[in-house]
Design a protein around this motif. Structure first.
Motif, PDB file in Angstrom:
ATOM      1  N   ALA A 156       0.812  -1.462  -0.065  1.00 33.18           N
ATOM      2  CA  ALA A 156       0.109  -0.111   0.076  1.00 33.18           C
ATOM      3  C   ALA A 156       0.941   1.267   0.183  1.00 33.18           C
ATOM      4  O   ALA A 156       1.598   1.253   0.828  1.00 33.18           O
ATOM      5  N   VAL A 157       0.694   2.037  -0.852  1.00 37.40           N
ATOM      6  CA  VAL A 157       1.600   3.298  -1.040  1.00 37.40           C
ATOM      7  C   VAL A 157       0.649   4.539  -0.740  1.00 37.40           C
ATOM      8  O   VAL A 157      -0.439   4.835  -1.269  1.00 37.40           O
ATOM      9  N   ILE A 158       1.225   5.209   0.394  1.00 40.51           N
ATOM     10  CA  ILE A 158       0.387   6.414   0.672  1.00 40.51           C
ATOM     11  C   ILE A 158       1.638   7.546   0.277  1.00 40.51           C
ATOM     12  O   ILE A 158       2.414   7.817   1.400  1.00 40.51           O
ATOM     13  N   PRO A 159       1.657   8.477  -0.661  1.00 36.21           N
ATOM     14  CA  PRO A 159       2.670   9.297  -0.990  1.00 36.21           C
ATOM     15  C   PRO A 159       2.442  10.566  -0.019  1.00 36.21           C
ATOM     16  O   PRO A 159       3.713  11.407   0.217  1.00 36.21           O
ATOM     17  N   GLY A 160       1.031  10.841   0.173  1.00 40.40           N
ATOM     18  CA  GLY A 160       1.062  12.082   1.304  1.00 40.40           C
ATOM     19  C   GLY A 160       1.139  13.494   0.707  1.00 40.40           C
ATOM     20  O   GLY A 160       0.443  13.580  -0.175  1.00 40.40           O
ATOM     21  N   ASP A 161       1.868  14.333   1.324  1.00 38.92           N
ATOM     22  CA  ASP A 161       1.897  15.466   0.643  1.00 38.92           C
ATOM     23  C   ASP A 161       3.355  16.181   0.503  1.00 38.92           C
ATOM     24  O   ASP A 161       4.449  15.509   0.793  1.00 38.92           O
ATOM     25  N   GLY A 162       3.516  17.300  -0.289  1.00 40.03           N
ATOM     26  CA  GLY A 162       4.709  17.934  -0.611  1.00 40.03           C
ATOM     27  C   GLY A 162       5.869  17.003  -1.343  1.00 40.03           C
ATOM     28  O   GLY A 162       5.262  16.116  -2.079  1.00 40.03           O
ATOM     29  N   ILE A 163       6.939  17.162  -0.785  1.00 40.51           N
ATOM     30  CA  ILE A 163       8.132  16.243  -1.508  1.00 40.51           C
ATOM     31  C   ILE A 163       7.638  14.722  -1.173  1.00 40.51           C
ATOM     32  O   ILE A 163       8.375  13.695  -1.842  1.00 40.51           O
ATOM     33  N   GLY A 164       6.770  14.342  -0.297  1.00 39.91           N
ATOM     34  CA  GLY A 164       6.431  12.779   0.016  1.00 39.91           C
ATOM     35  C   GLY A 164       5.921  12.478  -1.454  1.00 39.91           C
ATOM     36  O   GLY A 164       6.405  11.133  -1.721  1.00 39.91           O
ATOM     37  N   VAL A 165       5.306  12.955  -2.154  1.00 36.40           N
ATOM     38  CA  VAL A 165       4.928  12.263  -3.405  1.00 36.40           C
ATOM     39  C   VAL A 165       6.001  12.260  -4.239  1.00 36.40           C
ATOM     40  O   VAL A 165       6.446  11.248  -5.014  1.00 36.40           O
ATOM     41  N   GLU A 166       7.155  13.280  -4.409  1.00 38.99           N
ATOM     42  CA  GLU A 166       8.152  13.072  -5.203  1.00 38.99           C
ATOM     43  C   GLU A 166       9.167  11.994  -4.748  1.00 38.99           C
ATOM     44  O   GLU A 166       9.611  11.152  -5.704  1.00 38.99           O
ATOM     45  N   VAL A 167       9.330  11.852  -3.569  1.00 38.98           N
ATOM     46  CA  VAL A 167      10.346  10.696  -2.967  1.00 38.98           C
ATOM     47  C   VAL A 167       9.699   9.357  -3.215  1.00 38.98           C
ATOM     48  O   VAL A 167      10.427   8.512  -3.187  1.00 38.98           O
ATOM     49  N   THR A 168       8.372   9.332  -3.219  1.00 38.63           N
ATOM     50  CA  THR A 168       7.597   8.080  -3.305  1.00 38.63           C
ATOM     51  C   THR A 168       7.923   7.476  -4.572  1.00 38.63           C
ATOM     52  O   THR A 168       8.031   6.373  -5.002  1.00 38.63           O
ATOM     53  N   VAL A 169       7.743   8.244  -5.756  1.00 38.54           N
ATOM     54  CA  VAL A 169       7.858   8.002  -7.056  1.00 38.54           C
ATOM     55  C   VAL A 169       9.078   7.588  -7.175  1.00 38.54           C
ATOM     56  O   VAL A 169       9.482   6.669  -7.981  1.00 38.54           O
ATOM     57  N   ALA A 170      10.288   8.220  -6.476  1.00 40.09           N
ATOM     58  CA  ALA A 170      11.702   7.696  -6.788  1.00 40.09           C
ATOM     59  C   ALA A 170      11.829   6.332  -6.167  1.00 40.09           C
ATOM     60  O   ALA A 170      12.372   5.434  -6.806  1.00 40.09           O
ATOM     61  N   ALA A 171      11.235   6.119  -5.016  1.00 46.88           N
ATOM     62  CA  ALA A 171      11.360   4.807  -4.138  1.00 46.88           C
ATOM     63  C   ALA A 171      10.918   3.768  -5.313  1.00 46.88           C
ATOM     64  O   ALA A 171      11.464   2.771  -5.139  1.00 46.88           O
ATOM     65  N   ARG A 172       9.796   4.176  -5.827  1.00 50.16           N
ATOM     66  CA  ARG A 172       8.977   3.057  -6.609  1.00 50.16           C
ATOM     67  C   ARG A 172       9.961   2.797  -7.740  1.00 50.16           C
ATOM     68  O   ARG A 172      10.089   1.630  -8.243  1.00 50.16           O
ATOM     69  N   ALA A 173      10.645   3.742  -8.362  1.00 51.90           N
ATOM     70  CA  ALA A 173      11.651   3.405  -9.532  1.00 51.90           C
ATOM     71  C   ALA A 173      12.784   2.555  -9.286  1.00 51.90           C
ATOM     72  O   ALA A 173      12.996   1.572  -9.834  1.00 51.90           O
ATOM     73  N   ALA A 225      18.134  13.102 -10.984  1.00 50.92           N
ATOM     74  CA  ALA A 225      19.723  12.741 -11.325  1.00 50.92           C
ATOM     75  C   ALA A 225      19.742  11.553 -10.206  1.00 50.92           C
ATOM     76  O   ALA A 225      20.576  10.524 -10.875  1.00 50.92           O
ATOM     77  N   VAL A 226      19.651  11.583  -9.012  1.00 47.98           N
ATOM     78  CA  VAL A 226      19.759  10.611  -8.134  1.00 47.98           C
ATOM     79  C   VAL A 226      19.114   9.454  -8.432  1.00 47.98           C
ATOM     80  O   VAL A 226      19.700   8.363  -8.383  1.00 47.98           O
ATOM     81  N   VAL A 227      17.771   9.392  -8.813  1.00 49.47           N
ATOM     82  CA  VAL A 227      17.086   8.283  -9.077  1.00 49.47           C
ATOM     83  C   VAL A 227      17.765   7.639 -10.227  1.00 49.47           C
ATOM     84  O   VAL A 227      17.843   6.216 -10.439  1.00 49.47           O
ATOM     85  N   GLY A 228      18.174   8.360 -11.305  1.00 50.54           N
ATOM     86  CA  GLY A 228      18.808   7.687 -12.576  1.00 50.54           C
ATOM     87  C   GLY A 228      20.055   7.016 -12.051  1.00 50.54           C
ATOM     88  O   GLY A 228      20.202   5.881 -12.690  1.00 50.54           O
ATOM     89  N   ALA A 229      20.704   7.569 -10.917  1.00 53.11           N
ATOM     90  CA  ALA A 229      22.027   6.868 -10.803  1.00 53.11           C
ATOM     91  C   ALA A 229      21.686   5.736  -9.896  1.00 53.11           C
ATOM     92  O   ALA A 229      22.600   4.469 -10.219  1.00 53.11           O
ATOM     93  N   LEU A 230      20.944   5.671  -9.089  1.00 54.90           N
ATOM     94  CA  LEU A 230      20.588   4.385  -8.473  1.00 54.90           C
ATOM     95  C   LEU A 230      19.946   3.280  -9.354  1.00 54.90           C
ATOM     96  O   LEU A 230      20.322   2.216  -9.204  1.00 54.90           O
ATOM     97  N   VAL A 231      19.164   3.815 -10.150  1.00 55.71           N
ATOM     98  CA  VAL A 231      18.610   2.729 -11.119  1.00 55.71           C
ATOM     99  C   VAL A 231      19.798   2.238 -11.948  1.00 55.71           C
ATOM    100  O   VAL A 231      19.851   0.984 -12.326  1.00 55.71           O
ATOM    101  N   ASP A 232      20.612   2.950 -12.509  1.00 57.58           N
ATOM    102  CA  ASP A 232      21.577   2.523 -13.167  1.00 57.58           C
ATOM    103  C   ASP A 232      22.483   1.423 -12.521  1.00 57.58           C
ATOM    104  O   ASP A 232      23.158   0.448 -13.285  1.00 57.58           O
TER     105      ASP A 232
END
Length: 352
Positions: free
Chosen positions: A7-24, A342-349
């Motif tokens: 279950a994913v609860i992105p929440g508010d503010g940057i919570g949404v952005e870092v959740t997308v990052a974690a999912r990737a 950029a950080v997400v791209g490096a992690l995924v790479d």
């Protein structure tokens, strides 16, 4: 085998952005290890509170119950008081699902400058084990004579033998697999009922782990020692309030709260556990693509470990280490210029 349901609860503010990052990152490591993970997203947030009058629906706990884990971004937004957002979402989830362990690992990574000149990378590596469902954060109390000069407020702390026993046992068992050293946070010289009780129960449980060295430190002295000598610590066990404060101090010692993860665990696995970065929703940088995703990604690694995928979790942590070591993939809070993408791209790479 059926997919494990998150279950994913992105929440508010940057919570949404870092959740997308974690999912990737989770998608990349799941592909690498052939894991079957499925996700369902819920819009429970301060925005929902402003629109509908509640952080989550009345049946929110029942909705979450069948999931294997919960991945949370962050909650909080101007216009919604912090106690409303906390008691409207996080605390009900923690308590309904008996997530009595709040686990917060702390490390100084290569490439992350601690504000302490003597805290070199690799020298600081400890875990704060915070009691998560009772202690100082209770609903018992109230206010009287509102608006009058003699207005007052009363807040009760609740420490149970069962609660202190299980958090102490978790801390000692964790230390037995690390460097076999536990520090218990207390203030029994000033708080005359609850903290002497805490000390007594911790000492009783310590006797069951003779291989683990332990001591107790008053919270004020312990806070100072976290700054003066963070290398000495292995596992710190603390009450709800003390653990909350110490873990944020420890994140600052490690260089940035932006990289700090946490796990809200039901060690019995009867209920889903919840994983979230320590940082807040940061409305001041929301939508700018500048958020540090490492705290959320490391929280996702803790989730993988809890779900029974230690090798995948270790790969995510190794990717974090590599990205932090590279100046090109450090965000603003770490003295760099990289954005979230950029950080997400490096992690995924790295995982690819």
């Amino acid at each position: 085998m059926a997919p494990q349901r998150i279950a994913v609860i992105p929440g508010d503010g940057i919570g949404v952005e870092v959740t997308v990052a974690a999912r990737a990152v989770l998608d990349a490591v799941a592909d690498r290890h052939r894991l079957e993970l499925s996700y369902e997203e819920f819009d429970w947030s301060c925005r929902r509170h402003m629109e509908q009058g509640a952080m989550m629906p009345p049946d929110g706990i029942a909705v979450l119950r069948p999931y294997d884990a919960i991945l949370l971004g962050a909650v909080g937004w101007p216009g919604v008081p912090d106690h409303v957002s906390l008691w409207g979402l996080l605390i009900p989830i923690r308590r309904a699902f008996r997530q009595y362990v709040n686990l917060r690992p702390v490390r100084v990574f290569d490439g992350v400058a601690s504000p302490l000149r003597h805290a070199a990378p690799g020298s600081v590596d400890f875990v704060v084990v915070r009691e998560n469902v009772e202690g100082e954060y209770s609903e018992i109390g109230g206010r009287m004579n509102r608006g009058f000069p003699d207005e007052f407020a009363v807040q009760e702390s609740v420490f149970t033998r069962a609660g202190v026993t299980r958090i102490a046992d978790h801390a000692f068992a964790l230390a037995a697999g690390r460097r076999s050293y536990v520090t218990s946070a207390t203030k029994s010289n000033g708080i005359m009922h609850t903290l002497p009780f805490w000390d007594e129960v911790v000492a009783e449980r310590a006797a069951r782990f003779p291989e683990v060295r332990w001591d107790a430190e008053h919270i004020d002295a312990l806070a100072a020692k976290l700054v003066l000598d963070p290398q000495r610590f292995d596992v710190i066990v603390a009450s709800n309030l003390f653990g909350d404060i110490l873990s944020d101090l420890a994140a600052a010692v490690a260089g940035s709260i932006g990289i700090a993860p946490s796990a809200n665990l039901d060690p019995t696995r009867t209920y889903p556990s919840m994983f979230e970065p320590v940082h807040g929703s940061a409305p001041d940088i929301a939508g700018q693509g500048a958020a540090n995703p490492v705290g959320a990604v490391w929280s996702a690694a803790l989730m993988l470990e809890h779900l029974g995928h230690p090798a995948a979790a270790a790969d995510v942590v190794a990717a974090i280490e590599a990205s932090l070591a590279d100046p090109a993939t450090r965000t603003r809070d770490l003295g760099g210029t990289a954005g979230t993408a950029a950080v997400v791209g490096a992690l995924v790479d790295h995982l690819g």
